[in-house]
Design a protein around this motif. Structure first.
Motif, PDB file in Angstrom:
ATOM      1  N   GLY A 143       0.899  -0.934  -0.070  1.00  0.00           N
ATOM      2  CA  GLY A 143       0.089   0.065  -0.056  1.00  0.00           C
ATOM      3  C   GLY A 143       0.882   1.498   0.146  1.00  0.00           C
ATOM      4  N   PHE A 144       0.312   2.188  -0.545  1.00  0.00           N
ATOM      5  CA  PHE A 144       1.213   3.497  -0.479  1.00  0.00           C
ATOM      6  C   PHE A 144       0.308   4.877  -0.550  1.00  0.00           C
ATOM      7  CE2 PHE A 144       0.575   1.558  -4.715  1.00  0.00           C
ATOM      8  CZ  PHE A 144       0.200   2.435  -5.298  1.00  0.00           C
ATOM      9  N   VAL A 145       1.110   5.978  -0.119  1.00  0.00           N
ATOM     10  CA  VAL A 145       0.403   7.041  -0.283  1.00  0.00           C
ATOM     11  C   VAL A 145       1.764   8.181  -0.470  1.00  0.00           C
ATOM     12  CG1 VAL A 145      -0.507   9.144   1.402  1.00  0.00           C
ATOM     13  CG2 VAL A 145      -1.143   6.730   1.628  1.00  0.00           C
ATOM     14  N   GLU A 175       5.117  13.671  -9.711  1.00  0.00           N
ATOM     15  CA  GLU A 175       6.643  13.569  -9.943  1.00  0.00           C
ATOM     16  C   GLU A 175       7.199  12.344 -10.177  1.00  0.00           C
ATOM     17  OE1 GLU A 175       8.475  16.418  -9.783  1.00  0.00           O
ATOM     18  OE2 GLU A 175       6.942  17.829  -9.048  1.00  0.00           O
ATOM     19  N   GLY A 176       6.277  11.419 -10.238  1.00  0.00           N
ATOM     20  CA  GLY A 176       6.876   9.797 -10.243  1.00  0.00           C
ATOM     21  C   GLY A 176       7.340   9.246  -8.779  1.00  0.00           C
ATOM     22  N   TYR A 177       7.075   9.979  -7.808  1.00  0.00           N
ATOM     23  CA  TYR A 177       7.568   9.463  -6.563  1.00  0.00           C
ATOM     24  C   TYR A 177       6.879   8.235  -6.316  1.00  0.00           C
ATOM     25  CZ  TYR A 177      10.279  13.650  -5.522  1.00  0.00           C
ATOM     26  OH  TYR A 177      11.204  14.604  -5.466  1.00  0.00           O
ATOM     27  N   GLY A 187     -12.256   3.141  -8.618  1.00  0.00           N
ATOM     28  CA  GLY A 187     -12.145   4.520  -9.175  1.00  0.00           C
ATOM     29  C   GLY A 187     -10.750   5.379  -9.120  1.00  0.00           C
ATOM     30  N   ASN A 188      -9.776   4.762  -8.380  1.00  0.00           N
ATOM     31  CA  ASN A 188      -8.404   5.179  -8.114  1.00  0.00           C
ATOM     32  C   ASN A 188      -7.662   5.316  -9.124  1.00  0.00           C
ATOM     33  OD1 ASN A 188      -6.382   6.404  -6.588  1.00  0.00           O
ATOM     34  ND2 ASN A 188      -6.548   5.137  -5.152  1.00  0.00           N
ATOM     35  N   SER A 189      -7.983   6.101 -10.227  1.00  0.00           N
ATOM     36  CA  SER A 189      -7.091   6.170 -11.299  1.00  0.00           C
ATOM     37  C   SER A 189      -5.589   6.477 -11.178  1.00  0.00           C
ATOM     38  CB  SER A 189      -7.509   7.314 -12.416  1.00  0.00           C
ATOM     39  OG  SER A 189      -8.812   7.161 -12.624  1.00  0.00           O
ATOM     40  N   GLN A 198       0.477   0.422 -13.254  1.00  0.00           N
ATOM     41  CA  GLN A 198       0.721   0.096 -14.658  1.00  0.00           C
ATOM     42  C   GLN A 198       2.257   0.397 -14.964  1.00  0.00           C
ATOM     43  OE1 GLN A 198      -2.507   1.716 -16.955  1.00  0.00           O
ATOM     44  NE2 GLN A 198      -3.034  -0.246 -17.518  1.00  0.00           N
ATOM     45  N   LYS A 199       2.640   1.483 -14.380  1.00  0.00           N
ATOM     46  CA  LYS A 199       3.720   2.104 -14.615  1.00  0.00           C
ATOM     47  C   LYS A 199       4.896   1.183 -13.970  1.00  0.00           C
ATOM     48  CE  LYS A 199       4.881   6.550 -13.393  1.00  0.00           C
ATOM     49  NZ  LYS A 199       4.549   7.943 -12.986  1.00  0.00           N
ATOM     50  N   ILE A 200       4.661   0.569 -13.090  1.00  0.00           N
ATOM     51  CA  ILE A 200       5.994  -0.408 -12.467  1.00  0.00           C
ATOM     52  C   ILE A 200       5.650  -1.914 -13.116  1.00  0.00           C
ATOM     53  CG2 ILE A 200       6.023   0.800 -10.510  1.00  0.00           C
ATOM     54  CD1 ILE A 200       4.765  -1.376  -8.922  1.00  0.00           C
TER      55      ILE A 200
HETATM   56  C1  LIG Z   1      -1.879   7.162  -5.941  1.00  0.00           C
HETATM   57  C2  LIG Z   1      -0.670   8.258  -5.437  1.00  0.00           C
HETATM   58  C3  LIG Z   1       0.300   7.395  -4.533  1.00  0.00           C
HETATM   59  C4  LIG Z   1       0.225   8.808  -6.562  1.00  0.00           C
HETATM   60  O1  LIG Z   1       1.317   9.487  -6.426  1.00  0.00           O
HETATM   61  P1  LIG Z   1       2.260  10.077  -7.340  1.00  0.00           P
HETATM   62  O2  LIG Z   1       3.640  10.226  -6.518  1.00  0.00           O
HETATM   63  O3  LIG Z   1       1.586  11.266  -7.826  1.00  0.00           O
HETATM   64  O4  LIG Z   1       2.278   8.758  -8.355  1.00  0.00           O
HETATM   65  P2  LIG Z   1       3.306   8.890  -9.672  1.00  0.00           P
HETATM   66  O5  LIG Z   1       3.492  10.602  -9.719  1.00  0.00           O
HETATM   67  O6  LIG Z   1       4.254   7.915  -9.678  1.00  0.00           O
HETATM   68  O7  LIG Z   1       2.417   8.630 -10.712  1.00  0.00           O
HETATM   69  C5  LIG Z   1       0.985   8.878 -10.725  1.00  0.00           C
HETATM   70  C6  LIG Z   1       0.381   8.851 -12.304  1.00  0.00           C
HETATM   71  O8  LIG Z   1      -0.957   8.753 -12.088  1.00  0.00           O
HETATM   72  C7  LIG Z   1      -1.559   9.635 -12.886  1.00  0.00           C
HETATM   73  N1  LIG Z   1      -2.369  10.472 -12.497  1.00  0.00           N
HETATM   74  C8  LIG Z   1      -2.714  11.288 -11.281  1.00  0.00           C
HETATM   75  N2  LIG Z   1      -4.056  11.401 -11.182  1.00  0.00           N
HETATM   76  C9  LIG Z   1      -4.753  10.874 -12.035  1.00  0.00           C
HETATM   77  C10 LIG Z   1      -6.113  10.639 -12.126  1.00  0.00           C
HETATM   78  N3  LIG Z   1      -6.940  11.276 -11.469  1.00  0.00           N
HETATM   79  N4  LIG Z   1      -6.452  10.157 -13.295  1.00  0.00           N
HETATM   80  C11 LIG Z   1      -5.560   9.448 -13.860  1.00  0.00           C
HETATM   81  N5  LIG Z   1      -4.247   9.381 -13.979  1.00  0.00           N
HETATM   82  C12 LIG Z   1      -3.672  10.153 -12.764  1.00  0.00           C
HETATM   83  C13 LIG Z   1      -0.194  10.615 -13.069  1.00  0.00           C
HETATM   84  O9  LIG Z   1      -0.414  11.417 -14.488  1.00  0.00           O
HETATM   85  C14 LIG Z   1       0.753   9.692 -13.078  1.00  0.00           C
HETATM   86  O10 LIG Z   1       1.040   9.158 -14.355  1.00  0.00           O
HETATM   87  P3  LIG Z   1       2.077   9.357 -15.256  1.00  0.00           P
HETATM   88  O11 LIG Z   1       3.373   9.469 -14.630  1.00  0.00           O
HETATM   89  O12 LIG Z   1       2.069   8.369 -16.383  1.00  0.00           O
HETATM   90  O13 LIG Z   1       1.764  10.716 -15.882  1.00  0.00           O
HETATM   91  C15 LIG Z   1      -1.293   9.498  -4.683  1.00  0.00           C
HETATM   92  O14 LIG Z   1      -2.093  10.228  -5.665  1.00  0.00           O
HETATM   93  C16 LIG Z   1      -1.987   9.301  -3.475  1.00  0.00           C
HETATM   94  O15 LIG Z   1      -1.275   9.251  -2.372  1.00  0.00           O
HETATM   95  N6  LIG Z   1      -3.284   9.209  -3.392  1.00  0.00           N
HETATM   96  C17 LIG Z   1      -4.073   8.957  -2.419  1.00  0.00           C
HETATM   97  C18 LIG Z   1      -3.659   7.759  -1.583  1.00  0.00           C
HETATM   98  C19 LIG Z   1      -3.926   6.315  -2.462  1.00  0.00           C
HETATM   99  O16 LIG Z   1      -4.931   6.321  -3.250  1.00  0.00           O
HETATM  100  N7  LIG Z   1      -2.905   5.377  -2.353  1.00  0.00           N
HETATM  101  C20 LIG Z   1      -3.106   4.343  -2.951  1.00  0.00           C
HETATM  102  C21 LIG Z   1      -3.854   3.426  -2.594  1.00  0.00           C
HETATM  103  S1  LIG Z   1      -3.863   1.699  -3.269  1.00  0.00           S
END
Ligand SMILES: CC(C)(COP(=O)(O)OP(=O)(O)OC[C@H]1O[C@@H](n2cnc3c(N)ncnc32)[C@H](O)[C@@H]1OP(=O)(O)O)[C@@H](O)C(=O)NCCC(=O)NCCS
Length: 198
Positions: free
Chosen positions: A101-103, A111-113, A141-143, A150-152
């Motif tokens: 799991g991650f946040v 930023e791709g973090y 719904g958590n796009s 998918q990226k990893i």
């Molecule tokens: C999910 C989460 C961890 C992503 O963190 P992040 O550091 O922004 O992720 P990354 O930058 O590595 O990648 C995010 C990708 O999602 C895409 N993205 C972001 N919001 C999006 C949305 N609403 N719809 C579609 N794609 C989306 C970004 O464009 C990026 O893709 P890309 O690199 O191909 O452009 C962050 O949004 C988060 O903490 N969300 C709340 C907690 C959560 O949902 N955790 C996961 C539970 S399974």
């Protein structure tokens, strides 16, 4: 067979994944008081300083010492700023499988973090710890989290219908629970060769 993970840190190009410290409590509180985190995870909302203290000083370390997994505070290599959490959980030591799991904090998204941190944890599990499968479960719904999967290089393996509850804002500013489907993603050592983030 039960075991425990070593108490380690992992470095990537831009990040350090390390154990939580008491000093992380203020930043952790800020990070978790976030709309997307409240909507898509089961953390307390609102998330208090006491919640952060309980997580950083008791629950996170206990995941490792109890043999269930390991929790990493994700920090920026250059600034030492806390940017996220990666939680390896539900470890099956006999089958060498686990779930992640991650946040990522709202200020550090896009930023791709998340992909970089989860990928680093997966590589460590596969190459350093002999794991054979890492599972990721995302609400339908958590796009953003599906994009990370998918990226990893994760493979979408199926849908668990009606399997979880997420939160949605109500008109009066509160939260209401909504039942939804879950997508199961699997990552195997060989999938990392197809990873965009790697
Ligand atoms: C999910 C989460 C961890 C992503 O963190 P992040 O550091 O922004 O992720 P990354 O930058 O590595 O990648 C995010 C990708 O999602 C895409 N993205 C972001 N919001 C999006 C949305 N609403 N719809 C579609 N794609 C989306 C970004 O464009 C990026 O893709 P890309 O690199 O191909 O452009 C962050 O949004 C988060 O903490 N969300 C709340 C907690 C959560 O949902 N955790 C996961 C539970 S399974």
């Amino acid at each position: 067979m039960t075991s425990i993970f070593p108490d380690i840190s992992i470095s990537t190009d831009r990040l350090v994944l390390r154990p939580f410290e008491e000093a992380d409590i203020p930043e952790l509180t800020d990070m978790m008081n976030d709309e997307l985190t409240a909507a898509w995870t089961s953390v307390p909302a609102p998330y208090t300083v006491a919640d952060a203290r309980e997580w950083a000083t008791r629950q996170a370390p206990a995941e490792r010492t109890g043999g269930r997994g390991i929790v990493f505070a994700v920090t920026e290599l250059l600034t030492h700023r806390l940017v996220g959490v990666v939680h390896i959980m539900k470890t099956d030591w006999e089958r060498r499988t686990a779930e992640v799991g991650f946040v990522v904090g709202p200020w550090a998204r896009g930023e791709g973090y998340a992909a970089e941190a989860v990928l680093a944890a997966a590589q460590w599990l596969f190459t350093g710890q002999g794991f054979e499968r890492l599972e990721l479960r995302t609400a339908a719904g958590n796009s953003a989290s599906q994009q990370v999967a998918q990226k990893i290089g994760c493979v979408s393996e199926g849908i668990l219908r009606n399997a979880t509850v997420v939160r949605s804002r109500t008109e009066d500013g509160g939260w209401t629970d909504i039942r939804t489907d879950v997508i199961v993603w699997g990552l195997l050592p060989e999938d990392l060769e197809d990873s965009v983030a790697g």
